[in-house]
Design a protein around this motif. Structure first.
Motif, PDB file in Angstrom:
ATOM      1  N   LYS A  64       1.136  -1.279  -0.231  1.00  0.00           N
ATOM      2  CA  LYS A  64      -0.325   0.121   0.077  1.00  0.00           C
ATOM      3  C   LYS A  64       0.805   1.450  -0.245  1.00  0.00           C
ATOM      4  CE  LYS A  64      -3.936  -2.456   2.073  1.00  0.00           C
ATOM      5  NZ  LYS A  64      -5.025  -1.927   3.553  1.00  0.00           N
ATOM      6  N   GLY A  65       1.648   1.223  -0.758  1.00  0.00           N
ATOM      7  CA  GLY A  65       2.769   2.213  -0.342  1.00  0.00           C
ATOM      8  C   GLY A  65       4.147   2.524   0.508  1.00  0.00           C
ATOM      9  N   PHE A  66       4.461   4.148   0.187  1.00  0.00           N
ATOM     10  CA  PHE A  66       5.764   3.795   1.353  1.00  0.00           C
ATOM     11  C   PHE A  66       5.674   4.034   2.738  1.00  0.00           C
ATOM     12  CE2 PHE A  66       8.482   7.489   2.733  1.00  0.00           C
ATOM     13  CZ  PHE A  66      10.171   5.850   3.359  1.00  0.00           C
ATOM     14  N   MET A  67       4.864   5.164   2.765  1.00  0.00           N
ATOM     15  CA  MET A  67       3.894   5.689   4.166  1.00  0.00           C
ATOM     16  C   MET A  67       3.874   4.679   4.761  1.00  0.00           C
ATOM     17  SD  MET A  67       5.668   8.670   4.549  1.00  0.00           S
ATOM     18  CE  MET A  67       4.744   8.922   5.604  1.00  0.00           C
ATOM     19  N   ASN A  68       2.158   3.877   3.976  1.00  0.00           N
ATOM     20  CA  ASN A  68       1.959   2.741   4.819  1.00  0.00           C
ATOM     21  C   ASN A  68       2.055   2.083   5.481  1.00  0.00           C
ATOM     22  OD1 ASN A  68      -1.155   4.192   4.880  1.00  0.00           O
ATOM     23  ND2 ASN A  68      -0.750   3.253   2.739  1.00  0.00           N
ATOM     24  N   SER A  69       3.372   1.152   5.051  1.00  0.00           N
ATOM     25  CA  SER A  69       4.412   0.345   5.333  1.00  0.00           C
ATOM     26  C   SER A  69       4.562   0.359   6.063  1.00  0.00           C
ATOM     27  CB  SER A  69       5.575   0.294   4.243  1.00  0.00           C
ATOM     28  OG  SER A  69       5.200   0.213   2.783  1.00  0.00           O
TER      29      SER A  69
END
Length: 337
Positions: free
Chosen positions: A49-54
């Motif tokens: 779900k993307g960089f920040m959601n990781s």
């Protein structure tokens, strides 16, 4: 590819200690970014779900300690890696020097690439351990600690598993060296002056740019390498790897066919974000440690600044300064009339 400038006023043990502390501290601080990057390369569900959601998914499923998985082995790997790299680099550079002690920039970068391959060969099993520890879940671990991971991999998969994907380190060294060379040959045009006139800030920016370009070019090889290190049918979800393959070429083919060629650069955002703070912390910590050592040796008046000690010849080595200090302490001055 972070480097620090040598200082002849430091002893070998002081220089090694400064580099070691700076490396451990900077690696520990950037560990969350390294965890997210490796999870993205392996292809675990955290990166879908993307960089920040990781970051949020890692925190939700593993807590804060999940961001420092594998950091211990990463720090342990730093010392033998640096020792082998430095020794090999000096030997290769010595072979390519001319009668005046000069070596071309391309040969120096090539020597650095060969030294990096040699150091990676010596410490590669620890890199495999780091990948396995990061890929697994903290709350349901298969491996517990560095020694336990090494023993389990060796017992269940054999010695070859500890070097799985090493050929990609060799292949990735070529685009990495080309990226470094492409940056450094254009630095004169970038700053409009020769390289020997660069300020410390300019050298720092140069290092960050070179690291960014070189790592971007070699990144697909590292992505496949991480997948090969993590995959094991005995682990849950086959180690968390998002594709199942039988070898290096099959891994490239499966990734490109099933997920697209851009997947080979998964985690590149986290990798780029960590470059500046990593280099900044590395150089800052090294300079702080160096000041303390220079102050204790008597070269500067305070560890808080680089103000030179009056009457001390900065060209003298540490042993010579210590000998002068010992002489002055033992000297008997005649009493004043």
């Amino acid at each position: 590819m972070a480097t620090v400038n040598a200082d002849d006023r430091l002893t070998r043990s002081q220089g090694f200690g400064c580099v070691g502390f700076a490396g451990v501290f900077s690696k520990t601080v950037k560990s969350p970014l390294e965890v997210v990057k490796i999870k993205a390369q392996v292809g675990t569900f955290h990166c879908k779900k993307g960089f920040m959601n990781s970051f949020l998914l890692v925190y939700q499923h593993e807590g804060l300690r999940g961001f420092w998985k594998g950091n211990l082995v990463s720090c342990l790997r730093l010392f033998p890696y640096s020792a082998v790299h430095l020794s090999t680099y000096r030997q290769i550079v010595h072979l390519h020097m001319d009668e005046l002690g000069y070596i071309s920039q391309w040969r120096a970068i090539f020597a650095g690439g060969l030294a990096g391959i040699s150091a990676a060969l010596a410490t590669y099993p620890l890199e495999v351990v780091e990948t396995r520890l990061i890929a697994q879940s903290c709350r349901d671990p298969v491996y517990r600690g560095v020694v336990n991971t090494l023993c389990k991999i060796y017992q269940t998969e054999g010695l070859r598993a500890l070097y799985r994907g090493f050929s990609l380190t060799v292949l990735g060294a070529f685009p990495f060296s080309i990226g470094c060379y492409a940056v450094y040959i254009n630095l004169d045009m970038l700053w409009g002056k020769p390289q020997f006139q660069f300020s410390p800030l300019q050298n720092f920016i140069n290092g960050c740019i070179a690291a960014g370009v070189a790592q971007t070019l070699s990144y697909p090889f590292e992505t496949v390498k991480r997948k090969m290190q993590a995959q094991n049918p005995r682990l849950p979800c086959c180690g968390g790897v998002d594709v199942h393959f039988t070898g290096m070429l099959d891994c490239f083919r499966q990734v490109v066919r099933n997920q697209g060629i851009l997947t080979l650069w998964s985690g590149l955002t986290a990798n780029m974000v960590k470059i500046v703070p990593y280099f900044g912390l590395l150089f800052t910590c090294f300079e702080m440690c160096k000041r303390v050592c220079l102050y204790r040796s008597g070269y500067i008046v305070s560890p808080l600044s680089y103000k030179l000690a009056p009457g001390v010849d900065q060209s003298m080595g540490p042993s010579e300064v210590e000998e002068v200090k010992r002489y002055l302490r033992n000297r008997s001055f005649p009493s004043q009339q």
